[in-house]
Design a protein around this motif. Structure first.
Motif, PDB file in Angstrom:
ATOM      1  N   ALA A   1       0.827  -1.214   0.000  1.00 24.53           N
ATOM      2  CA  ALA A   1       0.000   0.000   0.000  1.00 24.53           C
ATOM      3  C   ALA A   1       0.854   1.253   0.000  1.00 24.53           C
ATOM      4  CB  ALA A   1      -0.918  -0.004   1.218  1.00 24.53           C
ATOM      5  N   GLN A   2       2.071   1.142   0.500  1.00 28.91           N
ATOM      6  CA  GLN A   2       2.968   2.295   0.573  1.00 28.91           C
ATOM      7  C   GLN A   2       3.607   2.620  -0.778  1.00 28.91           C
ATOM      8  OE1 GLN A   2       5.986   1.871   3.593  1.00 28.91           O
ATOM      9  NE2 GLN A   2       7.044   3.741   3.009  1.00 28.91           N
ATOM     10  N   TRP A   3       4.008   1.577  -1.539  1.00 34.39           N
ATOM     11  CA  TRP A   3       4.776   1.868  -2.758  1.00 34.39           C
ATOM     12  C   TRP A   3       4.004   1.677  -4.069  1.00 34.39           C
ATOM     13  CZ3 TRP A   3       5.299  -1.759  -6.506  1.00 34.39           C
ATOM     14  CH2 TRP A   3       5.225  -3.118  -6.155  1.00 34.39           C
ATOM     15  N   LEU A   4       2.945   0.846  -4.079  1.00 33.74           N
ATOM     16  CA  LEU A   4       2.291   0.526  -5.347  1.00 33.74           C
ATOM     17  C   LEU A   4       1.566   1.695  -5.999  1.00 33.74           C
ATOM     18  CD1 LEU A   4       1.715  -1.699  -7.408  1.00 33.74           C
ATOM     19  CD2 LEU A   4      -0.350  -2.278  -6.096  1.00 33.74           C
ATOM     20  N   PRO A   5       0.856   2.566  -5.253  1.00 38.64           N
ATOM     21  CA  PRO A   5       0.120   3.643  -5.942  1.00 38.64           C
ATOM     22  C   PRO A   5       1.069   4.620  -6.628  1.00 38.64           C
ATOM     23  CG  PRO A   5       0.087   3.973  -3.566  1.00 38.64           C
ATOM     24  CD  PRO A   5       0.640   2.601  -3.794  1.00 38.64           C
ATOM     25  N   PRO A   6       0.799   4.964  -7.891  1.00 37.63           N
ATOM     26  CA  PRO A   6       1.642   5.945  -8.583  1.00 37.63           C
ATOM     27  C   PRO A   6       1.392   7.348  -8.055  1.00 37.63           C
ATOM     28  CG  PRO A   6      -0.179   5.281  -9.978  1.00 37.63           C
ATOM     29  CD  PRO A   6      -0.254   4.412  -8.747  1.00 37.63           C
ATOM     30  N   THR A   7       2.155   8.295  -8.542  1.00 39.20           N
ATOM     31  CA  THR A   7       2.053   9.679  -8.106  1.00 39.20           C
ATOM     32  C   THR A   7       0.620  10.193  -8.232  1.00 39.20           C
ATOM     33  OG1 THR A   7       4.325  10.100  -8.813  1.00 39.20           O
ATOM     34  CG2 THR A   7       2.899  12.013  -8.513  1.00 39.20           C
ATOM     35  N   GLY A   8       0.123  10.796  -7.155  1.00 36.13           N
ATOM     36  CA  GLY A   8      -1.221  11.353  -7.153  1.00 36.13           C
ATOM     37  C   GLY A   8      -2.274  10.439  -6.575  1.00 36.13           C
TER      38      GLY A   8
ATOM     39  N   THR B   1      -4.829  13.964  -5.357  1.00 31.62           N
ATOM     40  CA  THR B   1      -4.520  15.328  -5.787  1.00 31.62           C
ATOM     41  C   THR B   1      -5.672  15.864  -6.613  1.00 31.62           C
ATOM     42  OG1 THR B   1      -3.453  14.602  -7.840  1.00 31.62           O
ATOM     43  CG2 THR B   1      -2.071  14.741  -5.860  1.00 31.62           C
ATOM     44  N   GLU B   2      -5.663  17.174  -6.840  1.00 30.50           N
ATOM     45  CA  GLU B   2      -6.737  17.794  -7.616  1.00 30.50           C
ATOM     46  C   GLU B   2      -6.804  17.197  -9.022  1.00 30.50           C
ATOM     47  OE1 GLU B   2      -8.076  22.272  -9.160  1.00 30.50           O
ATOM     48  OE2 GLU B   2      -6.442  22.011  -7.714  1.00 30.50           O
ATOM     49  N   GLU B   3      -5.652  16.909  -9.586  1.00 27.83           N
ATOM     50  CA  GLU B   3      -5.611  16.356 -10.934  1.00 27.83           C
ATOM     51  C   GLU B   3      -6.321  15.013 -11.028  1.00 27.83           C
ATOM     52  OE1 GLU B   3      -2.263  14.970 -14.277  1.00 27.83           O
ATOM     53  OE2 GLU B   3      -1.653  15.719 -12.295  1.00 27.83           O
ATOM     54  N   PHE B   4      -6.199  14.182  -9.953  1.00 21.33           N
ATOM     55  CA  PHE B   4      -6.759  12.834  -9.995  1.00 21.33           C
ATOM     56  C   PHE B   4      -7.931  12.653  -9.034  1.00 21.33           C
ATOM     57  CE2 PHE B   4      -2.203  12.307 -11.124  1.00 21.33           C
ATOM     58  CZ  PHE B   4      -2.376  11.848 -12.415  1.00 21.33           C
ATOM     59  N   ALA B   5      -8.547  13.767  -8.621  1.00 17.87           N
ATOM     60  CA  ALA B   5      -9.626  13.689  -7.632  1.00 17.87           C
ATOM     61  C   ALA B   5     -10.795  12.842  -8.109  1.00 17.87           C
ATOM     62  CB  ALA B   5     -10.103  15.097  -7.275  1.00 17.87           C
ATOM     63  N   ASP B   6     -11.040  12.816  -9.412  1.00 15.28           N
ATOM     64  CA  ASP B   6     -12.178  12.073  -9.948  1.00 15.28           C
ATOM     65  C   ASP B   6     -11.813  10.656 -10.365  1.00 15.28           C
ATOM     66  OD1 ASP B   6     -13.788  14.307  -9.622  1.00 15.28           O
ATOM     67  OD2 ASP B   6     -13.346  15.068 -11.624  1.00 15.28           O
ATOM     68  N   TYR B   7     -10.580  10.266 -10.113  1.00 13.60           N
ATOM     69  CA  TYR B   7     -10.131   8.947 -10.551  1.00 13.60           C
ATOM     70  C   TYR B   7      -9.922   8.033  -9.346  1.00 13.60           C
ATOM     71  CZ  TYR B   7      -9.251  11.107 -15.084  1.00 13.60           C
ATOM     72  OH  TYR B   7      -9.392  11.764 -16.274  1.00 13.60           O
ATOM     73  N   GLY B   8     -10.168   6.770  -9.556  1.00 16.29           N
ATOM     74  CA  GLY B   8      -9.955   5.770  -8.521  1.00 16.29           C
ATOM     75  C   GLY B   8     -10.634   4.487  -8.928  1.00 16.29           C
ATOM     76  N   HIS B   9     -10.121   3.377  -8.455  1.00 16.00           N
ATOM     77  CA  HIS B   9     -10.735   2.104  -8.816  1.00 16.00           C
ATOM     78  C   HIS B   9     -10.274   1.021  -7.861  1.00 16.00           C
ATOM     79  CE1 HIS B   9      -6.886   2.373 -11.062  1.00 16.00           C
ATOM     80  NE2 HIS B   9      -6.759   1.109 -10.683  1.00 16.00           N
ATOM     81  N   SER B  10     -11.087  -0.016  -7.779  1.00 17.32           N
ATOM     82  CA  SER B  10     -10.733  -1.208  -7.013  1.00 17.32           C
ATOM     83  C   SER B  10     -10.389  -2.329  -7.989  1.00 17.32           C
ATOM     84  CB  SER B  10     -11.895  -1.640  -6.114  1.00 17.32           C
ATOM     85  OG  SER B  10     -12.164  -0.654  -5.134  1.00 17.32           O
TER      86      SER B  10
ATOM     87  N   ASN C   1       2.747   1.909 -18.205  1.00 16.78           N
ATOM     88  CA  ASN C   1       4.201   1.933 -18.103  1.00 16.78           C
ATOM     89  C   ASN C   1       4.646   3.075 -17.198  1.00 16.78           C
ATOM     90  OD1 ASN C   1       7.020   2.686 -18.926  1.00 16.78           O
ATOM     91  ND2 ASN C   1       6.769   0.899 -20.237  1.00 16.78           N
ATOM     92  N   GLU C   2       4.057   4.253 -17.396  1.00 11.34           N
ATOM     93  CA  GLU C   2       4.390   5.393 -16.544  1.00 11.34           C
ATOM     94  C   GLU C   2       4.030   5.108 -15.092  1.00 11.34           C
ATOM     95  OE1 GLU C   2       2.687   8.987 -17.951  1.00 11.34           O
ATOM     96  OE2 GLU C   2       3.513   8.816 -19.969  1.00 11.34           O
ATOM     97  N   GLY C   3       2.858   4.472 -14.892  1.00 17.59           N
ATOM     98  CA  GLY C   3       2.443   4.154 -13.534  1.00 17.59           C
ATOM     99  C   GLY C   3       3.395   3.185 -12.847  1.00 17.59           C
ATOM    100  N   TRP C   4       3.768   2.122 -13.575  1.00 20.24           N
ATOM    101  CA  TRP C   4       4.697   1.149 -13.008  1.00 20.24           C
ATOM    102  C   TRP C   4       6.064   1.784 -12.742  1.00 20.24           C
ATOM    103  CZ3 TRP C   4       4.439  -3.084 -10.394  1.00 20.24           C
ATOM    104  CH2 TRP C   4       3.379  -3.979 -10.572  1.00 20.24           C
ATOM    105  N   THR C   5       6.492   2.691 -13.611  1.00 23.19           N
ATOM    106  CA  THR C   5       7.770   3.364 -13.389  1.00 23.19           C
ATOM    107  C   THR C   5       7.728   4.164 -12.097  1.00 23.19           C
ATOM    108  OG1 THR C   5       8.218   3.487 -15.772  1.00 23.19           O
ATOM    109  CG2 THR C   5       9.409   5.022 -14.341  1.00 23.19           C
TER     110      THR C   5
END
Length: 331
Positions: free
Chosen positions: A211-218, A242-251, A314-318
């Motif tokens: 939970a600490q490292w898997l989520p990408p920036t934001g 963050t404001e940029e990703f406030a509307d994003y999320g998923h399980s 790819n960006e997320g995994w990086t």
């Protein structure tokens, strides 16, 4: 003993300007097989078009397993020790023929996905740079390789490169020059971290660390459950912070198919969604290899649904692997 083959990799060097009024070196042109070659006193440029997409060709240049198959002179074998696809990241590839060994070590100076790679290497003669450019053309993808030498272009360099580009053409033809849907919906990323394979393996299966490292920036993450055994399941949620990703999320969740301590993790993954464009089962294969600097992590993520971009993944995994490095290298 001099290297038995030309060295194609390069190190971080500044592009030196030519003094005012100095005559530019004459350019010689030639063609070997399907590779167009231009040389000046200190540069070698090769152009070749491959019947494949830029994404497919990029994968061949950046996937360690594929590099070992084509990025090697005839009669030798290759081993990739480090492949950190980021500016300042290390790269290390060795070539052996049973008696001789050539180590190509340097740094990624610039990485622009699917468009441009610049590598650099410090040699005894001075600084060396190689620029790889990937361009869409009518027949597929044109690859332009420009090697800037600290001195004169060595004899055999053009032939050595041409042979390796022939290897690449054979690899792309073997795997299907026109990528399959599976190829187009997959990606591979790698990173070297200063920790043991066992420590990195643990960070992939510990719920708190995951939970600490898997989520990408934001994003932040919550791991709802994780059964670290073959056949065990997991479930987690990403939430935009963050404001940029406030509307994003998923399980999402999945099942562990293979767990080999310190070596390999294979699991399935699916989004919890009613959107058909987001539906479908993906497969993630993570391997851990001991290298001189620590552990190379290679992540292969396959089967992305229609609404998910492999380049975004790819960006997320990086990002995630960068976070992982912070976690395991601090411990």
């Amino acid at each position: 003993m001099a290297d038995p083959v030309p060295r194609p990799l390069g190190g971080p060097l500044r592009r030196a300007g030519r003094p005012s009024g100095e005559r530019r070196p004459m350019t010689n042109t030639d063609t070997i097989d399907e590779t167009k070659i231009e040389t000046t006193d200190t540069t070698l440029t090769l152009r070749r078009t491959f019947d494949a997409s830029r994404e497919r060709v990029w994968q061949a240049f950046t996937d360690p397993e594929e590099l070992e198959r084509w990025f090697v002179p005839d009669g030798m074998t290759a081993e990739v020790h480090a492949q950190e696809l980021e500016s300042g990241g290390d790269m290390s590839i060795s070539w052996t023929d049973g008696e001789n060994r050539i180590d190509n070590e340097g740094t990624y100076v610039e990485v622009v996905e699917h468009e441009r790679l610049v590598t650099g290497e410090e040699t005894e003669a001075g600084e060396l740079r190689v620029i790889y450019e990937f361009q869409d053309v009518q027949d597929g993808t044109e690859v332009v390789v420009t090697q800037e030498f600290p001195g004169e272009v060595p004899d055999g360099a053009a032939e050595g490169w041409t042979g390796m580009l022939e290897n690449l053409a054979a690899l792309l033809q073997e795997s299907g020059a026109d990528p399959t849907e599976a190829d187009e919906r997959s990606m591979t990323v790698s990173r070297v971290v200063e920790a043991s394979p066992e420590r990195v393996y643990e960070a992939f299966l510990d719920p708190d660390e995951l939970a600490q490292w898997l989520p990408p920036t934001g994003f932040s993450a919550e791991v709802h459950h994780l059964e670290a055994e073959e056949g065990g399941t997991f479930r987690a949620t990403f939430t935009g912070e963050t404001e940029e990703f406030a509307d994003y999320g998923h399980s999402f969740g999945g099942t562990y198919r293979e767990l080999v301590s310190g070596e390999r993790i294979v699991y399935t993954e699916s989004f919890e969604t009613d959107d058909p464009a987001m539906a479908g089962e993906m497969t993630v294969t993570v391997t851990f290899e001991t290298v001189p600097a620590g552990t190379e992590i290679i992540v292969r993520h396959e089967g992305f649904p229609e609404a998910t971009s492999p380049s975004d993944a790819n960006e997320g995994w990086t990002d995630s692997l960068g976070n992982l490095a912070d976690v395991v290298e601090e411990a």
